[in-house]
Design a protein around this motif. Structure first.
Motif, PDB file in Angstrom:
ATOM      1  N   GLU A   4     -16.621 -17.401   4.499  1.00 59.61           N
ATOM      2  CA  GLU A   4     -15.965 -18.628   4.068  1.00 59.61           C
ATOM      3  C   GLU A   4     -16.733 -19.837   4.607  1.00 59.61           C
ATOM      4  O   GLU A   4     -16.876 -20.852   3.920  1.00 59.61           O
ATOM      5  CB  GLU A   4     -14.518 -18.641   4.566  1.00 59.61           C
ATOM      6  N   TRP A   5     -17.210 -19.706   5.831  1.00 62.16           N
ATOM      7  CA  TRP A   5     -17.993 -20.786   6.457  1.00 62.16           C
ATOM      8  C   TRP A   5     -19.269 -21.045   5.657  1.00 62.16           C
ATOM      9  O   TRP A   5     -19.624 -22.193   5.370  1.00 62.16           O
ATOM     10  CB  TRP A   5     -18.322 -20.373   7.891  1.00 62.16           C
ATOM     11  N   GLN A   6     -19.974 -19.980   5.306  1.00 65.29           N
ATOM     12  CA  GLN A   6     -21.221 -20.114   4.561  1.00 65.29           C
ATOM     13  C   GLN A   6     -20.989 -20.713   3.175  1.00 65.29           C
ATOM     14  O   GLN A   6     -21.801 -21.508   2.683  1.00 65.29           O
ATOM     15  CB  GLN A   6     -21.907 -18.751   4.442  1.00 65.29           C
TER      16      GLN A   6
ATOM     17  N   ILE B  37      -9.853 -20.578  12.296  1.00 70.47           N
ATOM     18  CA  ILE B  37     -10.712 -19.750  13.149  1.00 70.47           C
ATOM     19  C   ILE B  37     -10.298 -19.902  14.620  1.00 70.47           C
ATOM     20  O   ILE B  37     -10.171 -18.912  15.346  1.00 70.47           O
ATOM     21  CB  ILE B  37     -12.189 -20.152  12.974  1.00 70.47           C
ATOM     22  N   GLU B  38     -10.065 -21.135  15.042  1.00 68.50           N
ATOM     23  CA  GLU B  38      -9.678 -21.374  16.434  1.00 68.50           C
ATOM     24  C   GLU B  38      -8.376 -20.639  16.779  1.00 68.50           C
ATOM     25  O   GLU B  38      -8.246 -20.066  17.866  1.00 68.50           O
ATOM     26  CB  GLU B  38      -9.516 -22.877  16.681  1.00 68.50           C
TER      27      GLU B  38
ATOM     28  N   ALA C  86     -17.693  -8.481  15.235  1.00 65.77           N
ATOM     29  CA  ALA C  86     -18.062  -7.396  14.318  1.00 65.77           C
ATOM     30  C   ALA C  86     -16.908  -6.979  13.413  1.00 65.77           C
ATOM     31  O   ALA C  86     -17.075  -6.109  12.554  1.00 65.77           O
ATOM     32  CB  ALA C  86     -18.536  -6.187  15.124  1.00 65.77           C
ATOM     33  N   SER C  87     -15.743  -7.591  13.579  1.00 60.82           N
ATOM     34  CA  SER C  87     -14.579  -7.195  12.789  1.00 60.82           C
ATOM     35  C   SER C  87     -14.651  -7.709  11.358  1.00 60.82           C
ATOM     36  O   SER C  87     -15.400  -8.642  11.046  1.00 60.82           O
ATOM     37  CB  SER C  87     -13.298  -7.727  13.451  1.00 60.82           C
ATOM     38  N   ASP C  88     -13.861  -7.093  10.493  1.00 60.85           N
ATOM     39  CA  ASP C  88     -13.813  -7.516   9.093  1.00 60.85           C
ATOM     40  C   ASP C  88     -13.292  -8.950   8.978  1.00 60.85           C
ATOM     41  O   ASP C  88     -13.763  -9.711   8.129  1.00 60.85           O
ATOM     42  CB  ASP C  88     -12.906  -6.573   8.290  1.00 60.85           C
ATOM     43  N   ARG C  89     -12.313  -9.304   9.815  1.00 62.91           N
ATOM     44  CA  ARG C  89     -11.762 -10.657   9.741  1.00 62.91           C
ATOM     45  C   ARG C  89     -12.812 -11.691  10.144  1.00 62.91           C
ATOM     46  O   ARG C  89     -12.899 -12.768   9.538  1.00 62.91           O
ATOM     47  CB  ARG C  89     -10.537 -10.771  10.656  1.00 62.91           C
ATOM     48  N   ALA C  90     -13.606 -11.361  11.161  1.00 67.22           N
ATOM     49  CA  ALA C  90     -14.685 -12.258  11.566  1.00 67.22           C
ATOM     50  C   ALA C  90     -15.685 -12.437  10.426  1.00 67.22           C
ATOM     51  O   ALA C  90     -16.154 -13.547  10.144  1.00 67.22           O
ATOM     52  CB  ALA C  90     -15.378 -11.724  12.816  1.00 67.22           C
ATOM     53  N   GLY C  91     -15.995 -11.325   9.759  1.00 61.21           N
ATOM     54  CA  GLY C  91     -16.917 -11.402   8.633  1.00 61.21           C
ATOM     55  C   GLY C  91     -16.385 -12.255   7.505  1.00 61.21           C
ATOM     56  O   GLY C  91     -17.133 -12.999   6.860  1.00 61.21           O
ATOM     57  N   ALA C  92     -15.076 -12.178   7.267  1.00 64.42           N
ATOM     58  CA  ALA C  92     -14.471 -12.995   6.210  1.00 64.42           C
ATOM     59  C   ALA C  92     -14.544 -14.476   6.562  1.00 64.42           C
ATOM     60  O   ALA C  92     -14.824 -15.317   5.696  1.00 64.42           O
ATOM     61  CB  ALA C  92     -13.017 -12.562   5.999  1.00 64.42           C
TER      62      ALA C  92
ATOM     63  N   THR D 287     -21.760 -18.592  15.349  1.00 67.09           N
ATOM     64  CA  THR D 287     -23.135 -18.264  15.711  1.00 67.09           C
ATOM     65  C   THR D 287     -23.279 -16.800  16.089  1.00 67.09           C
ATOM     66  O   THR D 287     -24.253 -16.125  15.710  1.00 67.09           O
ATOM     67  CB  THR D 287     -23.590 -19.150  16.887  1.00 67.09           C
ATOM     68  N   SER D 288     -22.299 -16.272  16.805  1.00 69.98           N
ATOM     69  CA  SER D 288     -22.369 -14.870  17.212  1.00 69.98           C
ATOM     70  C   SER D 288     -22.236 -13.944  16.011  1.00 69.98           C
ATOM     71  O   SER D 288     -22.907 -12.912  15.944  1.00 69.98           O
ATOM     72  CB  SER D 288     -21.272 -14.577  18.248  1.00 69.98           C
ATOM     73  N   VAL D 289     -21.361 -14.295  15.055  1.00 67.75           N
ATOM     74  CA  VAL D 289     -21.221 -13.465  13.849  1.00 67.75           C
ATOM     75  C   VAL D 289     -22.535 -13.504  13.050  1.00 67.75           C
ATOM     76  O   VAL D 289     -23.016 -12.464  12.555  1.00 67.75           O
ATOM     77  CB  VAL D 289     -20.055 -13.949  12.969  1.00 67.75           C
TER      78      VAL D 289
END
Length: 254
Positions: A198-200, A179-180, A188-194, A245-247
Motif C-alpha cells: 500500500e505504501w509503494q 501502520i503505527e 516478514a508477516s503478510d500484514r506487513a507485506g500488505a 524500511t525493514s520490510v
C-alpha cells in the motif's frame, strides 16, 4: 608578511556576525588562521572568499551549493542555476499570492468593511502553507545533492493532471496512522507485506519520476528524521519509516 584582520573587523567588512563567521568556519567554508593565543585572524584570501559566500547567499544559493561552487568539486553551473531559478519562481508565486490576499483584506479594512471568518481562515491557511513549504525547503537542502535538487525542479511539472496535494497528504496520514497502530509487527508477516504494498502504491507519483539522486536524498532525509522533526512535523513517525524500511530490506533480500 600578509596583513591580517581579526574576526570583529571581518564582521564589519562583510556584514556577517561573528557567530555566522564561526558557523561558516565549522562548515569548512572559511579557514582563518590562529594567533598563539587562539584568536582568529583573516587574510586577504579569506576575506575575498567570505565576500563570495555573501554574494552567493544573496542570490539564494544554499551553503551546500556554495561549498560546491567554491570548492574543488566540479559543479554543473548551468543546471544549478536553472534549478535555483525554478525554486525562486515558485517562491515568488507563493509570495505574490499571499500579497494579493493581504491587499484584498487590507482594502476591506480601509473601507471599514467587516472581515468574515472565511477570509480570515483563508489568510491563515495561506500563511501556514507558506511556512510549511519554507520549512521543508530548509530541511531538504541538508540532504539533497545539487543533482537531486535540479531533478526535482525538472520533474515537478510532470505530476499527473488533476493531482490533489491535500487529498494525497490525507492518504499518507491515514496509512501512517494505521501502520503505527499495528506496531510492533513482524516485517516478514503478510500484514506487513500488505502495508508495504500500500505504501509503494501511494508512493507511485514520486517513484514514477524520481531519479536515483532524488531517491538517495529523500531516503537520507527520512532516515535522519529524529534530527529535524522538531522543526517540521514529518508525514509519518520515525518508527513507521523504520518499519517500512525493514520490510523493504526483506523484500530485496528475498
Amino acid at each position: 608578511m600578509e596583513e591580517t584582520i581579526d574576526i570583529t573587523e571581518v564582521a564589519s567588512a562583510t556584514g556577517l556576525t561573528p557567530r555566522a563567521l564561526r558557523f561558516y568556519e565549522a562548515r569548512g567554508l572559511v579557514r582563518p588562521l590562529r594567533t598563539a593565543g587562539g584568536r582568529r585572524i583573516y587574510g586577504r584570501g579569506e576575506l575575498a572568499w567570505l565576500h563570495a559566500v555573501v554574494a552567493l547567499k544573496r542570490a539564494g544559493f544554499t551553503l551546500t551549493q556554495i561549498t560546491g561552487l567554491l570548492g574543488d568539486r566540479r559543479v554543473d553551473l548551468a543546471r544549478l542555476i536553472t534549478a535555483q531559478l525554478a525554486a525562486i519562481d515558485a517562491r515568488a508565486a507563493e509570495i505574490a499570492e499571499a500579497r494579493a490576499l493581504l491587499l484584498a483584506v487590507q482594502s476591506r479594512l480601509d473601507r471599514r468593511e467587516p472581515i468574515d471568518v472565511a477570509t480570515l481562515c483563508s489568510l491563515i491557511r495561506q500563511g501556514d502553507t507558506t511556512m510549511t513549504q519554507q520549512n521543508w525547503q530548509a530541511i531538504s537542502d541538508r540532504y539533497l545533492s545539487d543533482e537531486a535538487k535540479a531533478d526535482f525542479a525538472r520533474t515537478a511539472p510532470t505530476m499527473p493532471e488533476g493531482f490533489d496535494q491535500a487529498s494525497y497528504a490525507a492518504q499518507w496520514t491515514d496509512l501512517a496512522s494505521r501502520i503505527e497502530a499495528a506496531l510492533p509487527l513482524d516485517p516478514a508477516s503478510d500484514r506487513a507485506g500488505a502495508f508495504f504494498d500500500e505504501w509503494q502504491a501511494l508512493l507511485a507519483p514520486f517513484t514514477s519520476v524520481a531519479t536515483p539522486a532524488m531517491m538517495t536524498g529523500v531516503n537520507r532525509m527520512y532516515g535522519d528524521m529524529d534530527s529535524w522533526k522538531g522543526e517540521q512535523k514529518p508525514p509519518f513517525p520515525p518508527q513507521v519509516w523504520a518499519f517500512i524500511t525493514s520490510v523493504g530490506a526483506l523484500r530485496r533480500g528475498g
